[in-house]
Motif scaffolding. Sequence first.
Motif, PDB file in Angstrom:
ATOM      1  N   ARG A  41       0.720  -1.164   0.135  1.00 26.81           N
ATOM      2  CA  ARG A  41      -0.215   0.115   0.025  1.00 26.81           C
ATOM      3  C   ARG A  41       0.695   1.187   0.161  1.00 26.81           C
ATOM      4  O   ARG A  41       1.886   1.015   0.564  1.00 26.81           O
ATOM      5  CB  ARG A  41      -0.864   0.055   1.233  1.00 26.81           C
ATOM      6  CG  ARG A  41      -1.946   1.119   1.326  1.00 26.81           C
ATOM      7  CD  ARG A  41      -2.856   0.987   2.556  1.00 26.81           C
ATOM      8  NE  ARG A  41      -3.955   1.937   2.456  1.00 26.81           N
ATOM      9  CZ  ARG A  41      -5.118   1.993   1.844  1.00 26.81           C
ATOM     10  NH1 ARG A  41      -5.327   1.151   0.971  1.00 26.81           N
ATOM     11  NH2 ARG A  41      -5.871   3.082   1.988  1.00 26.81           N
ATOM     12  N   ILE A  55      -1.073   1.887 -11.953  1.00 29.04           N
ATOM     13  CA  ILE A  55      -1.901   2.155 -10.700  1.00 29.04           C
ATOM     14  C   ILE A  55      -3.118   3.387 -10.960  1.00 29.04           C
ATOM     15  O   ILE A  55      -2.901   3.904 -12.257  1.00 29.04           O
ATOM     16  CB  ILE A  55      -1.073   3.013  -9.578  1.00 29.04           C
ATOM     17  CG1 ILE A  55      -0.563   4.459  -9.970  1.00 29.04           C
ATOM     18  CG2 ILE A  55       0.005   1.765  -9.052  1.00 29.04           C
ATOM     19  CD1 ILE A  55       0.362   4.927  -8.932  1.00 29.04           C
ATOM     20  N   THR A  56      -3.786   3.657 -10.135  1.00 24.34           N
ATOM     21  CA  THR A  56      -4.849   4.695 -10.470  1.00 24.34           C
ATOM     22  C   THR A  56      -4.288   5.726  -9.298  1.00 24.34           C
ATOM     23  O   THR A  56      -4.596   5.419  -8.268  1.00 24.34           O
ATOM     24  CB  THR A  56      -6.374   4.253 -10.067  1.00 24.34           C
ATOM     25  OG1 THR A  56      -6.606   3.177 -10.977  1.00 24.34           O
ATOM     26  CG2 THR A  56      -7.295   5.501 -10.041  1.00 24.34           C
ATOM     27  N   VAL A  70      -3.070   4.091  -2.543  1.00 20.97           N
ATOM     28  CA  VAL A  70      -2.962   3.218  -3.688  1.00 20.97           C
ATOM     29  C   VAL A  70      -2.685   1.882  -3.188  1.00 20.97           C
ATOM     30  O   VAL A  70      -1.527   1.452  -2.369  1.00 20.97           O
ATOM     31  CB  VAL A  70      -1.850   3.485  -4.657  1.00 20.97           C
ATOM     32  CG1 VAL A  70      -1.727   2.693  -5.964  1.00 20.97           C
ATOM     33  CG2 VAL A  70      -2.287   5.133  -5.111  1.00 20.97           C
ATOM     34  N   ASP A  71      -3.445   0.816  -3.327  1.00 19.58           N
ATOM     35  CA  ASP A  71      -3.123  -0.515  -2.993  1.00 19.58           C
ATOM     36  C   ASP A  71      -2.324  -1.306  -4.246  1.00 19.58           C
ATOM     37  O   ASP A  71      -2.887  -1.164  -5.252  1.00 19.58           O
ATOM     38  CB  ASP A  71      -4.395  -1.431  -3.030  1.00 19.58           C
ATOM     39  CG  ASP A  71      -4.995  -1.029  -1.835  1.00 19.58           C
ATOM     40  OD1 ASP A  71      -4.483  -0.805  -0.564  1.00 19.58           O
ATOM     41  OD2 ASP A  71      -6.475  -0.860  -1.777  1.00 19.58           O
ATOM     42  N   LEU A  72      -1.366  -1.828  -3.811  1.00 23.01           N
ATOM     43  CA  LEU A  72      -0.466  -2.621  -4.951  1.00 23.01           C
ATOM     44  C   LEU A  72      -0.636  -4.150  -4.974  1.00 23.01           C
ATOM     45  O   LEU A  72      -0.673  -4.838  -3.638  1.00 23.01           O
ATOM     46  CB  LEU A  72       1.167  -2.482  -4.515  1.00 23.01           C
ATOM     47  CG  LEU A  72       1.527  -0.861  -4.437  1.00 23.01           C
ATOM     48  CD1 LEU A  72       3.189  -0.916  -3.987  1.00 23.01           C
ATOM     49  CD2 LEU A  72       1.417  -0.069  -5.750  1.00 23.01           C
TER      50      LEU A  72
END
Length: 603
Positions: A273, A297-298, A303-305
């Motif tokens: 994250r 990513i968005t 942001v979750d990886l």
Amino acid sequence: MALLPSRYGCAAALLTLTLLASCSTQTPSPGPNPQPPAGSEDTVRPTLNLTSPQQGSTASGSLLLQGTVRDNVGLSRLTYRFGNGNEQVLTLPADGAISQSLCLCGLTAGTYILTVTAYDAAGNSTSVARTVTVTTGSGTGTPADTQAPTFTLTSPAAGASVQNPVRLTGTATDNQAVTRITYQLGSEPEVALDVTPGPTVNLDTLLPSLPVGTQTVSLRAYDAAGNASSPVQVTFTVNPPSTQPGDTQAPSVSLISPTNGASVTAPVRVQGRVTDNQGVTRVVYALDNGPETAVPITPGLAVDLDFTLPSPPAGAHTLTVKAYDAAGNVSPTASRTFTVTGGGTGTPGDTVAPSVTLTSPASGATTSNPVRLTGTASDNLGVTRVTYAVDNGLETNLSVAPGQTVSFDTPLPVLSAGTHTLSVRAYDAAGNVSNAVSATITVTVDQTTGRQPLTGSAYTVNSGRSELCLLCSVDNAANVINADLSDEASMKLTVGALGDTYLRVIGTAPRTAGQRAGFVVRRAGSLLDAGVLSGLTVVTLLGGQVQETRTGAGLLDLALLAPGGDLQAVSFQTSKPFDSVELRFGAVVGALSELRVRYAFVQ
């Protein structure tokens, strides 16, 4: 997140951007292969073997592509083309096993050379060719598709001033389907953008950092028959990074897996994250001090990886991950050392899918924004990811900590008035996916005001101050686009300030003329008066260009949102289209030192 420029940026150089919408089976051959980075020592080509199709095969409608692909460091791209047509990007297999069906769309009956090429990050490539005979052309005998896609660019606008990263937004359409969009910087090779093929493809992407100076960028969108749209050109200015005091807080990266010192099998799944006070714009990883690779990513505050490393060879490896924000701040490097012991996928033998229970909202419920999504997901070994989708749209990760039972409680971005279907899915480490749990709800808008807050992942925020406004600031600017409408940003002025502060909410789609545009604000402990209003300005913009400006008590619509409260709306009736709304606060000597801002809205 400063995706559009400060209004007080320095002089900048001119950038010319050429946009074209186009795809691939029979258009001119692509540009040169990617070149290895300077100083790269990797000279080993990928290994590519095809078991299907065989040389001299005959096919109709579709063609089965099977085989294996490997690289000593890591693969970057896998492509195919027929004859001298443009390369089509294939999905990189996580385990090295190729098994995909190629559409023979747009090919008439005849003999073609199919070329499959694998690239690594250093630019090394390996190609395998097969001669294939197509018997019925497109599999149906129907005439080939000759209608080209169309492309509409919404930002940046011509003459706009922007800062890195430059955001491109637009829409490509085709009578059959847009299958691929690429961009090209100068004479460098084309780079494929991450899009979902379909009759309409909405493009919203951040370009890698562009140098200040004149550059040429080309965008092409393709359909399956290789038809290309007419080029779209736009000229804009890239400003150098602002030297004014601004965001100096770096993002933070937290890795969940693999754990340090773990023994794993390939492919290696990476989870974690990334967070930032204004917004994460880019995440990269490197393996064993190799070249950095961007993680799709968005952009957002959190942001979750969840991505997979391309089959690292057996042995010890070191993974490093870094994150960037729009101000250029770079996170401390997060690293993991692990040992690859052999091939495999996920947890051996695990075939049990997770399950999801959705507690709120109930199906059939009537509710208002923000809609809160609550429930639990469980798995025999562990839930690694939970996603939601609205009206069968793209899945979005929910913020959960992996475990056998996980709970989620998340306010969704603002939904439009009407009926919507929400669906939730859970995933485990072996790739098993739960059945989708759905709820159909009706969202209502306050009929008294009809205000629609501009919040959620479709919006970004930019803030700052003028050079004359010493010690002025905008704090917690990202709160104005949170789904929680009670969160606030704070615009602060020093006594006697000559300049102003500003806060801009940036959308991705134009709004039509005739709507009201403005902000919900409050002055703690009292209401705004005519003196304060003289220092407030509401501005609309389109593609970064100012459209309309209103200021002062005579031009701003001032409304009290609730009797006895201190929330007020400042807005005006627009006469031109716009995609962004800006609030400026300043030039009020001794009248007000702080203004609280809840959210921007249209009405």
